[in-house]
Design an enzyme around this catalytic site. Sequence first.
Site, mmCIF file in Angstrom:
data_model
loop_
_atom_site.group_PDB
_atom_site.id
_atom_site.type_symbol
_atom_site.label_atom_id
_atom_site.label_comp_id
_atom_site.label_asym_id
_atom_site.label_seq_id
_atom_site.Cartn_x
_atom_site.Cartn_y
_atom_site.Cartn_z
ATOM 1 N N TYR A 217 28.369 -63.164 -40.313
ATOM 2 C CA TYR A 217 27.182 -63.172 -41.168
ATOM 3 C C TYR A 217 26.317 -61.922 -41.043
ATOM 4 O O TYR A 217 25.285 -61.823 -41.709
ATOM 5 C CB TYR A 217 26.328 -64.415 -40.899
ATOM 6 C CG TYR A 217 25.887 -64.620 -39.466
ATOM 7 C CD1 TYR A 217 24.777 -63.969 -38.948
ATOM 8 C CD2 TYR A 217 26.581 -65.488 -38.633
ATOM 9 C CE1 TYR A 217 24.367 -64.173 -37.642
ATOM 10 C CE2 TYR A 217 26.178 -65.704 -37.327
ATOM 11 C CZ TYR A 217 25.069 -65.043 -36.830
ATOM 12 O OH TYR A 217 24.675 -65.244 -35.532
ATOM 13 N N HIS B 29 31.795 -65.724 -32.898
ATOM 14 C CA HIS B 29 30.820 -64.709 -33.322
ATOM 15 C C HIS B 29 31.039 -63.536 -32.372
ATOM 16 O O HIS B 29 30.535 -63.540 -31.238
ATOM 17 C CB HIS B 29 29.385 -65.218 -33.200
ATOM 18 C CG HIS B 29 29.091 -66.465 -33.971
ATOM 19 N ND1 HIS B 29 29.053 -66.497 -35.345
ATOM 20 C CD2 HIS B 29 28.813 -67.724 -33.557
ATOM 21 C CE1 HIS B 29 28.758 -67.722 -35.745
ATOM 22 N NE2 HIS B 29 28.615 -68.486 -34.677
ATOM 23 N N HIS C 133 28.332 -74.616 -39.755
ATOM 24 C CA HIS C 133 27.634 -75.164 -38.592
ATOM 25 C C HIS C 133 26.991 -76.476 -39.019
ATOM 26 O O HIS C 133 26.203 -76.493 -39.969
ATOM 27 C CB HIS C 133 26.520 -74.221 -38.116
ATOM 28 C CG HIS C 133 27.004 -72.961 -37.475
ATOM 29 N ND1 HIS C 133 26.457 -71.733 -37.762
ATOM 30 C CD2 HIS C 133 27.966 -72.731 -36.558
ATOM 31 C CE1 HIS C 133 27.049 -70.800 -37.037
ATOM 32 N NE2 HIS C 133 27.977 -71.375 -36.300
ATOM 33 N N ASP D 20 33.031 -69.682 -29.765
ATOM 34 C CA ASP D 20 31.684 -69.533 -30.331
ATOM 35 C C ASP D 20 30.935 -68.342 -29.754
ATOM 36 O O ASP D 20 31.167 -67.207 -30.132
ATOM 37 C CB ASP D 20 30.917 -70.845 -30.128
ATOM 38 C CG ASP D 20 29.619 -70.916 -30.924
ATOM 39 O OD1 ASP D 20 29.325 -69.961 -31.667
ATOM 40 O OD2 ASP D 20 28.897 -71.906 -30.813
ATOM 41 N N ARG E 223 18.374 -67.743 -29.318
ATOM 42 C CA ARG E 223 18.557 -67.090 -30.610
ATOM 43 C C ARG E 223 17.764 -65.795 -30.692
ATOM 44 O O ARG E 223 18.194 -64.834 -31.357
ATOM 45 C CB ARG E 223 18.160 -68.043 -31.747
ATOM 46 C CG ARG E 223 18.584 -67.551 -33.107
ATOM 47 C CD ARG E 223 18.276 -68.563 -34.201
ATOM 48 N NE ARG E 223 16.847 -68.727 -34.410
ATOM 49 C CZ ARG E 223 16.320 -69.273 -35.503
ATOM 50 N NH1 ARG E 223 17.095 -69.719 -36.473
ATOM 51 N NH2 ARG E 223 15.016 -69.401 -35.638
ATOM 52 N N ARG F 1 20.290 -75.415 -43.279
ATOM 53 C CA ARG F 1 18.971 -74.781 -43.291
ATOM 54 C C ARG F 1 19.045 -73.365 -43.854
ATOM 55 O O ARG F 1 18.031 -72.832 -44.317
ATOM 56 C CB ARG F 1 18.353 -74.763 -41.890
ATOM 57 C CG ARG F 1 18.985 -73.819 -40.901
ATOM 58 C CD ARG F 1 18.267 -73.805 -39.550
ATOM 59 N NE ARG F 1 18.806 -72.801 -38.652
ATOM 60 C CZ ARG F 1 19.852 -72.989 -37.844
ATOM 61 N NH1 ARG F 1 20.467 -74.158 -37.830
ATOM 62 N NH2 ARG F 1 20.288 -72.030 -37.073
ATOM 63 N N GLU G 17 24.204 -79.119 -35.201
ATOM 64 C CA GLU G 17 24.244 -78.571 -33.845
ATOM 65 C C GLU G 17 22.974 -78.925 -33.084
ATOM 66 O O GLU G 17 23.001 -79.093 -31.860
ATOM 67 C CB GLU G 17 24.423 -77.055 -33.913
ATOM 68 C CG GLU G 17 24.533 -76.368 -32.567
ATOM 69 C CD GLU G 17 24.754 -74.876 -32.687
ATOM 70 O OE1 GLU G 17 24.943 -74.226 -31.638
ATOM 71 O OE2 GLU G 17 24.741 -74.338 -33.825
ATOM 72 N N HIS H 252 30.724 -77.863 -34.418
ATOM 73 C CA HIS H 252 29.880 -78.583 -33.460
ATOM 74 C C HIS H 252 29.822 -80.079 -33.786
ATOM 75 O O HIS H 252 30.205 -80.898 -32.960
ATOM 76 C CB HIS H 252 28.471 -77.983 -33.342
ATOM 77 C CG HIS H 252 28.453 -76.549 -32.971
ATOM 78 N ND1 HIS H 252 29.013 -76.079 -31.797
ATOM 79 C CD2 HIS H 252 27.950 -75.463 -33.613
ATOM 80 C CE1 HIS H 252 28.868 -74.765 -31.740
ATOM 81 N NE2 HIS H 252 28.231 -74.362 -32.828
ATOM 82 N N HIS I 196 26.423 -70.984 -43.407
ATOM 83 C CA HIS I 196 25.915 -70.900 -42.035
ATOM 84 C C HIS I 196 25.429 -72.250 -41.553
ATOM 85 O O HIS I 196 25.770 -72.701 -40.448
ATOM 86 C CB HIS I 196 24.795 -69.869 -41.916
ATOM 87 C CG HIS I 196 24.266 -69.777 -40.517
ATOM 88 N ND1 HIS I 196 23.274 -70.610 -40.046
ATOM 89 C CD2 HIS I 196 24.620 -68.979 -39.481
ATOM 90 C CE1 HIS I 196 23.046 -70.334 -38.772
ATOM 91 N NE2 HIS I 196 23.844 -69.343 -38.415
ATOM 92 N N HIS J 292 36.460 -70.668 -33.885
ATOM 93 C CA HIS J 292 35.059 -70.333 -34.149
ATOM 94 C C HIS J 292 34.597 -69.240 -33.192
ATOM 95 O O HIS J 292 34.489 -69.443 -31.985
ATOM 96 C CB HIS J 292 34.161 -71.556 -33.985
ATOM 97 C CG HIS J 292 32.758 -71.330 -34.463
ATOM 98 N ND1 HIS J 292 32.447 -71.119 -35.784
ATOM 99 C CD2 HIS J 292 31.574 -71.268 -33.791
ATOM 100 C CE1 HIS J 292 31.137 -70.949 -35.913
ATOM 101 N NE2 HIS J 292 30.587 -71.023 -34.721
#
Length: 446
Positions: A122, A62, A231, A319, A83, A207, A234, A268, A204, A60
Amino acid sequence: MSLTTYWLEHAWLGTHVEPGVALETGEDGRIAALRTGVETPPPGAEVLRGLTVPGLANAHSHAFHRALRSLVQVGSGTFWTWRDFMYKVAQNLTPDSYFALARAVYAEMALAGITNVGEFHYVHHAPGGAPYADPNAMGEALIEAAAAAGIRITLLDTAYLSAGFGQAPNPHQLRFSDGTADAWAERVSALKPRSHALIGAAIHSVRAVPAGQLATVAGWAEERRAPLHVHLSEQTAENDACQEAHGRTPTQLLADHGVLGPRTTGVHNTHLTDIDIALLGGTTTGTCMCPTTERDLADGIGPAGRLQHAGSPLSLGSDSHAVIDLLEEARAMELNERLRSRTRGHWTANALLTAATADGHAALGLADAGRLEAGALADFTTIALDSVRTAGAVPRLGAETAVFAATAADVRHTVVGGRHIVRDGAHTLVPDVPSALAESIAALRA
């Protein structure tokens, strides 16, 4: 067939450490033969001193989060404040700048013994959401970056359609969204696998993909027998919002829409109910733990032991790249469980290395990697047993030394497809990895 012979001073063979192993690789990039009891290097063999293990799988990643290292360590906050920093970096990415950054990040991974990365991708479109002339320009940049750094990649192209349950994407998220799962599927279907690259799928989060469109993503992956990652739980806030919107947990929602299964990996899996754990284990859905990120973001400690006991295979990822060190991820999973339970020895060193190798590769769609045996991909890495961290250890306990003492800095060699990518601690394709990292990160902050 032209063979290359490597002599491994010590080799971890999945259950034990064997001294004096001769490993032959063929032109097809696979292990052609493996012989034990070879006390001295055969003539012409490449000598790998230390402990050689299968290449590590970073299940995993990003890649662009690497630009956040240190920047997000100032002050306090939560996942949600972190974020906001991530969005700012994402806005500055272009196909060219992403290639430069990812090449450097993947080179850092190779230096850490990682031979395969699962890139949870993404950032698809230009800022504002307009597609590039090539709608997959960003994904292609990542695939080419992995090739330039000499490692394998499973591009987990990610459906990211919503800011939350029933909410349209916010301005930062517009470049993540294809609008609908059908449009996502049309775009990602144009991506083609390469010799070093597989194409997988990702949701993703519950949500970010409306419930009615989850099955479209799952169906795309099922049709292609491709890995599917998501995900999952998490954050407790996501669990609460899912309960409010759907009257069930994220895991239950995924189960209702056919997302769970042996080719699916939940990333996660931190805040789960007993029912969630039974669902994940009963469907042999995998779990990718990312302990250094989970602790960096104060997310919590996931029930890895209970998940594995229930039937969920474990893999590991870096991650957000707070650090890139799969040995630390393996160590942290065990040590986190010790802190929670106040008992020791939840996993053996062999089990932790298996999560970092064979089970990680399997989660990324490579069932023929992660083992030192004839027929497997010739991907392996050598860890020094004579550094300040590892010196003095008993060689037969090399697995324990690797997991509980060594770090990425102790990696001496990395071989991918029989080709030396890291030799004596230096990358053979990217001459100055620190400069490549510094320059590519600085370009995003300009």
